[in-house]
Design an enzyme around this catalytic site. Structure first.
Site, PDB file in Angstrom:
ATOM      1  N   GLU A 145       0.816  -1.223   0.000  1.00 55.54           N
ATOM      2  CA  GLU A 145       0.000   0.000   0.000  1.00 55.54           C
ATOM      3  C   GLU A 145       0.847   1.270   0.000  1.00 55.54           C
ATOM      4  O   GLU A 145       0.416   2.315  -0.483  1.00 55.54           O
ATOM      5  CB  GLU A 145      -0.964   0.005   1.182  1.00 55.54           C
ATOM      6  N   PHE A 158     -11.625  -7.308  13.682  1.00 56.99           N
ATOM      7  CA  PHE A 158     -10.544  -7.768  12.814  1.00 56.99           C
ATOM      8  C   PHE A 158     -10.210  -6.692  11.781  1.00 56.99           C
ATOM      9  O   PHE A 158     -11.099  -6.153  11.130  1.00 56.99           O
ATOM     10  CB  PHE A 158     -10.957  -9.067  12.116  1.00 56.99           C
ATOM     11  N   GLN A 159      -8.946  -6.379  11.661  1.00 60.91           N
ATOM     12  CA  GLN A 159      -8.443  -5.343  10.754  1.00 60.91           C
ATOM     13  C   GLN A 159      -9.099  -3.981  10.981  1.00 60.91           C
ATOM     14  O   GLN A 159      -9.325  -3.216  10.050  1.00 60.91           O
ATOM     15  CB  GLN A 159      -8.547  -5.790   9.287  1.00 60.91           C
ATOM     16  N   LYS A 210     -17.597  -0.480   5.834  1.00 58.55           N
ATOM     17  CA  LYS A 210     -18.152  -1.427   4.874  1.00 58.55           C
ATOM     18  C   LYS A 210     -19.676  -1.327   4.772  1.00 58.55           C
ATOM     19  O   LYS A 210     -20.241  -1.359   3.681  1.00 58.55           O
ATOM     20  CB  LYS A 210     -17.742  -2.842   5.292  1.00 58.55           C
ATOM     21  N   MET A 267      24.501   8.117   2.018  1.00 57.08           N
ATOM     22  CA  MET A 267      24.462   9.417   2.673  1.00 57.08           C
ATOM     23  C   MET A 267      24.746   9.277   4.173  1.00 57.08           C
ATOM     24  O   MET A 267      25.457  10.102   4.756  1.00 57.08           O
ATOM     25  CB  MET A 267      23.107  10.096   2.438  1.00 57.08           C
TER      26      MET A 267
END
Lengths: 161, 568
Positions: B50, B112-113, B162, B476
């Protein structure tokens, strides 16, 4: 530049997370909120937040600029440099003992403080005033045994120009 | 007309002229993905992480000036977008990130999630929304696009439970009301008179251009102002491309890795016209010694950028394009003519600095110098390319050694400095401009942070080219350890790495390698000519440093120049 307490009045959209946005924005950038008062205005959609913060003018300007960037903030005014009135309120619970009862009642009479609950063992006082007045009252009451206290944030209103 | 939440989302995306979404499906966005399956107008690019989706949308947004769009699921899908959102926020890039959320009935139950993604992204986005009911869905999405692109742009997150997306409501596009969030401030004429006076009195004026000039589409105005009155121009990393890099008036980037002459010019100018900049610490060095002799005019759309780090003499809050147009008009109407002899003295002084310490590197022996790769890339492409970078040495060498002539030609994570940005951003850019060469100039450390996006490039035949400056170090950080930590290379050796050519082939893209200076040009020519995504692995001189370098906590006139003595 001189550091002092500034009273900032903020109009916001009354959304569930708007206070979190304000507190998070200022806290995340290291600015402290000293006092806070929030409620809806005559419109339920719009809330007014009055907060105080200590800083010099440059710091306070930065705070105002950060507040104005928050999408749900519609107006920001610093009430410190304009004519405005300020009030705080305390609710103080005073335990009554044989030793203190008369002294407390004397103070109440002298200053015309409002007793909102009175029992044999304690009183609850409601005192409203600007910051020096509240500090004055607390200085008198503290030696006599405050058993509990709630102090509101400052509310403030600008006078007409 | 009754529509489901998912249908309303797709309708508004079409109305907002979104043609591409970068995303990754999951439990809470299954219904949305089911609707996408039938959509002929919305192209969806399935990334492999993502974070890559947000950087790709960000690259797309920077290249096109449009709002970039992402779609991910709840919980880990949402938290994986945070680095991308913070990256866009620091560089003021307009994005709308849609995240799935568990049903409103479960919010707060540790479902969940489930995660509080609006809470998490509040400090690193321009704004965000949790859509609590279907009635507010349409106006919220519209408002999200409006906020993302208005004023100082930025990323906006919209969290979509949802059950809200599965429910129905009456949808009437004519009836969607959104708040008008911002109006650009208009500069007042009094300020123009002051600008005129300051420019009139300046003997050594300098323009400093920043990301706000590119975002405000004000590059042509800035260029006109500079050229018309022979005012030299330096720029921040984000301002590169807002003034032609091949113009003699261009001094290159200033600041920590700025050119000697840019840092000297800003330290000696008597008027600094700063446009669309926020005086980042990497640009100013110690604040007390920054532009010590200059009156400063600052033009910026965001009041909170004014007097934040550097206190300026004349702040102008306004849109960069409109304000510069006003300045140009005012100067012309009042017949401003610069004192030619004074101006040529100033330009001669800068030319002397440029001659004394040019931007250069030493090519010796059989090792490929990373700067040489970048110069050769310019030569081979004739500058006709859009470049993204990763973060670190690769980014600074690109900023120094590739002359950028156009806005949005350099696409890089400036403010947040996000490693792993370049590859997914290049994918986003290439989706916007399939006919242009898009090159990610990468380091071996950064590229491994989002290397999985090679699969995305391979799947959709998104022919990005990766120029990997491979020194087997976190270069760097190693440079700082060399210069400031007594060469104690704590955890910066990246020798243990995949064979990048084989890795590219394993992902189904082409891999090329160059190990000698004479192989650089043929490798670039071959890689650019291939009609496939290509990773070109340039094994470069391992301990090359980026110079000039201003040490932390120093004035920008105190530059380390590598093999040369420090010059003040």
């Amino acid at each position: 530049m001189e550091k002092k307490e500034h009273i900032i009045s903020i109009l916001v959209h009354n959304k569930p997370d708007v206070l979190a946005r304000i507190a998070g924005t200022l806290g995340g950038k290291g600015y402290n909120i000293e006092s806070l008062s929030v409620n809806t205005t005559t419109s339920y959609e719009i809330s007014k937040i009055v907060m105080t913060s200590i800083g010099n003018q440059a710091t306070i300007t930065r705070i105002e600029n950060q507040l104005r960037k928050i999408v749900d903030v519609t107006q920001v005014d610093d009430l410190t440099n304009v004519e405005s009135i300020h009030r705080e309120m305390i609710l103080v619970k005073m335990a009554l003992t044989a030793e203190t009862k008369d002294k407390i009642e004397n103070l109440i009479d002298t200053h015309k403080w409002k007793v909102i609950v009175s029992t044999n063992s304690y009183l609850i006082l409601e005192i409203t005033g600007d910051k020096p007045q509240i500090d004055f009252a607390l200085a008198r009451l503290e030696p006599l045994g405050i058993s509990d206290i709630t102090r509101t944030g400052i509310v403030a209103l600008k006078l007409d120009d | 007309m009754k529509l489901k939440g998912t249908e309303i989302l797709l309708k508004i995306l079409e109305e907002e002229e979104v043609d591409i979404i970068f995303g990754y499906p999951g439990g809470t966005v299954l219904d949305i993905y089911d609707k996408l399956y039938n959509s002929s107008r919305l192209k969806h690019i399935l990334v492999r992480h993502e974070q890559g989706a947000v950087h790709a949308a960000d690259g797309y947004a920077r290249a096109t000036g449009k709002v970039g769009v992402c779609l991910v699921t709840s919980g880990p899908g949402a938290t994986n977008t945070v680095t991308g959102i913070a990256t866009a926020n620091m560089d003021s890039i307009p994005l709308v990130v849609f995240t799935g959320q568990v049903p409103t009935t479960l919010i707060g139950n540790d479902a969940f999630q489930e995660c509080d993604i609006t809470g998490i992204t509040r400090p690193c986005s321009k704004h965000n929304f949790l859509v609590r009911n279907i009635e507010e869905l349409a106006s919220t999405i519209k408002e999200a696009f409006h906020i993302a692109r208005t004023g100082r742009p930025g990323p906006v997150l919209v969290d979509l439970p949802k059950n809200v997306m599965a429910s129905e409501t009456d949808y009437d596009p004519a009836n969607i009301q959104i708040r008008n969030i911002e109006t650009a401030h208009k500069p007042v004429p009094k300020k123009m008179a002051k600008v005129f006076e300051m420019i009139m009195n300046a003997k050594k004026p300098l323009i400093m251009t920043g990301g706000g000039v590119i975002l405000g589409k004000a590059a042509s105005e800035l260029t006109e102002l500079a050229r018309k009155y022979s005012i030299p121009v330096t720029g921040t990393l984000m301002g590169i491309g807002s003034f032609p890099g091949t113009d003699p008036l261009w001094l290159g980037m200033l600041g920590m890795h700025g050119t000697y002459y840019a840092n000297m010019a800003v330290s000696h100018c008597d008027l600094l016209i700063a446009v669309g900049v926020r005086f980042d610490d990497r640009v100013t060095g110690t604040i007390e010694t920054f532009a010590p002799n200059a009156q400063i005019i600052q033009i910026d759309i965001d009041p909170s950028s004014i007097n934040k780090n550097v206190v300026v003499d004349l702040p102008i809050i306004g849109d960069t394009k409109a304000t510069l147009q006003d300045v140009i008009k005012f100067l012309a109407e009042h017949n401003y003519v610069q004192q030619a002899d004074e101006r040529s003295q100033w330009l001669n002084q800068i030319a002397e600095w440029r001659e004394k310490v040019p931007l250069t590197y030493t090519q010796n022996g059989q090792l490929i110098k990373p700067q040489h790769v970048i110069e050769t890339l310019y030569k081979v492409t004739k500058g006709n390319v859009i470049i993204t970078t990763e973060v670190g040495q690769n980014q600074m060498w690109t900023a120094q050694f590739f002359p950028f002539d156009r806005p949005n030609q350099l696409i890089t994570s400036g403010g947040l400095g996000t490693m792993g940005y370049g590859l997914p951003a290049a994918i986003g850019v290439k989706c916007a401009f399939p006919d242009k060469h898009v090159v990610d100039i990468a380091g071996d450390g950064s590229i491994q942070m989002n290397i999985q996006e090679l699969a995305t490039a391979a799947q959709y035949k998104i022919n990005v080219k990766i120029v990997l400056l491979n020194n087997s170090y976190l270069g760097m950080v190693r440079q700082w350890q060399e210069l400031f930590y007594d060469k104690r290379y704590s955890n910066t050796d990246m020798t243990y790495a995949p064979d990048f050519v084989k890795l590219a082939e394993a992902y189904g893209i082409a891999g090329l390698r160059a190990e000698k200076p004479e192989e650089v040009e043929p490798t670039l020519a071959e890689g650019l000519a291939l009609d496939r995504p290509v990773l070109m692995d340039f094994r470069v001189s391992r301990e090359e440093c980026v110079y000039p370098m201003v040490g932390p906590g120093s004035s920008i006139t105190e530059m380390r120049l590598g093999t040369r003595e420090m010059i003040n």
